[in-house]
Design a protein around this motif. Structure first.
Motif, PDB file in Angstrom:
ATOM      1  N   ARG A  14       0.799  -1.661  -0.175  1.00  0.00           N
ATOM      2  CA  ARG A  14      -0.098  -0.274   0.214  1.00  0.00           C
ATOM      3  C   ARG A  14       0.884   1.528   0.416  1.00  0.00           C
ATOM      4  N   GLU A  15       2.290   0.759   0.314  1.00  0.00           N
ATOM      5  CA  GLU A  15       3.123   2.301   0.458  1.00  0.00           C
ATOM      6  C   GLU A  15       3.119   3.085  -0.507  1.00  0.00           C
ATOM      7  N   ALA A  16       3.009   1.765  -1.771  1.00  0.00           N
ATOM      8  CA  ALA A  16       3.968   2.089  -3.109  1.00  0.00           C
ATOM      9  C   ALA A  16       3.018   2.101  -4.321  1.00  0.00           C
ATOM     10  N   TRP A  17       1.145   2.062  -3.873  1.00  0.00           N
ATOM     11  CA  TRP A  17       0.793   2.087  -4.474  1.00  0.00           C
ATOM     12  C   TRP A  17       0.864   3.278  -6.130  1.00  0.00           C
ATOM     13  N   GLY A  21       0.339   3.381  -9.563  1.00  0.00           N
ATOM     14  CA  GLY A  21      -0.312   3.735 -10.676  1.00  0.00           C
ATOM     15  C   GLY A  21      -1.528   3.168  -9.669  1.00  0.00           C
ATOM     16  N   VAL A  22      -1.645   2.654  -8.608  1.00  0.00           N
ATOM     17  CA  VAL A  22      -2.106   2.031  -8.158  1.00  0.00           C
ATOM     18  C   VAL A  22      -3.759   2.422  -7.465  1.00  0.00           C
ATOM     19  N   THR A  23      -4.939   2.515  -6.987  1.00  0.00           N
ATOM     20  CA  THR A  23      -5.808   2.974  -6.514  1.00  0.00           C
ATOM     21  C   THR A  23      -6.216   1.673  -6.082  1.00  0.00           C
ATOM     22  N   PRO A  24      -7.360   2.392  -5.131  1.00  0.00           N
ATOM     23  CA  PRO A  24      -7.913   1.073  -4.920  1.00  0.00           C
ATOM     24  C   PRO A  24      -9.016   1.110  -5.482  1.00  0.00           C
ATOM     25  N   PHE A  25      -9.449   1.293  -6.566  1.00  0.00           N
ATOM     26  CA  PHE A  25     -10.723   1.205  -7.956  1.00  0.00           C
ATOM     27  C   PHE A  25      -9.523   0.659  -9.219  1.00  0.00           C
ATOM     28  N   THR A  26      -8.113   0.192  -8.366  1.00  0.00           N
ATOM     29  CA  THR A  26      -7.488   0.347 -10.591  1.00  0.00           C
ATOM     30  C   THR A  26      -8.157  -0.964 -10.615  1.00  0.00           C
ATOM     31  N   TRP A  27      -8.742  -2.382 -10.070  1.00  0.00           N
ATOM     32  CA  TRP A  27      -8.864  -3.930 -10.429  1.00  0.00           C
ATOM     33  C   TRP A  27     -10.250  -3.063 -10.857  1.00  0.00           C
ATOM     34  N   SER A  28     -10.888  -2.500 -11.124  1.00  0.00           N
ATOM     35  CA  SER A  28     -12.880  -2.021 -11.193  1.00  0.00           C
ATOM     36  C   SER A  28     -12.235  -1.715 -12.390  1.00  0.00           C
TER      37      SER A  28
END
Length: 174
Positions: A14-17, A21-28
């Protein structure tokens, strides 16, 4: 090609999100983009189908139980009847291969969009641009759900899904 959700390494750090380029909604967001790229009206057809499914009242659930070939109304979802349909759609970008796999057609996201958009257009054409009698769209949603869940053509009804280890859905064995 298929989206590999089995290796979402960036989610575990999570510290490297931000760096990944990752957010809580990246997969969706990626899964949604697959449907949007498959057909310009696909997301509208999905939303219209989900809304039509959710519009069924408790007295009308038998029609949905038959269409989706589930054993009980609770198998459609614990909160809303459209949850099984949406759960099935969430899995397809991971299975979006250019060749048939496990009874699914080649490019199942495209297949899904074509089926839903075709029925939505037919329903709207028959109702002056409104999906006021959406049963054909609901039946298309049910066919897509059964295809995605691997239950198409089965005479056995599908049990309610329950969360298993790691949040993986399983069929209820009770």
């Amino acid at each position: 090609g298929a989206l590999a959700s089995s290796a979402p390494i960036g989610y575990y750090d999570r510290e490297a999100w931000e760096a990944h380029g990752v957010t809580p909604f990246t997969w969706s967001d990626i899964a949604t983009r697959d449907y949007d790229e498959a057909h310009p009206d696909c997301l509208r057809a999905i939303h219209t189908a989900a809304s039509a499914i959710d519009a069924y009242g408790d007295d009308d659930m038998d029609e949905l139980v038959v269409a989706f070939n589930v054993c009980t109304p609770s198998a459609l979802g614990p909160n809303r009847p459209s949850e099984l349909f949406l759960y099935a759609l969430e899995s397809l970008p991971q299975l979006d291969y250019p060749y048939p796999v496990g009874g699914r057609p080649a490019w199942p996201v495209n297949y899904t969009c074509e089926a839903l958009v075709t029925e939505l257009a037919a329903v709207e054409a028959a109702n002056d641009g409104n999906a006021t009698s959406p049963l054909p769209l609901i039946k298309a949603a049910a066919r897509v759900t059964k295809m995605a869940m691997g239950t198409e053509g089965s005479s056995d009804c599908m049990q309610a899904l329950v969360e298993g280890p790691g949040g993986v859905a399983q069929r209820d064995s009770s």
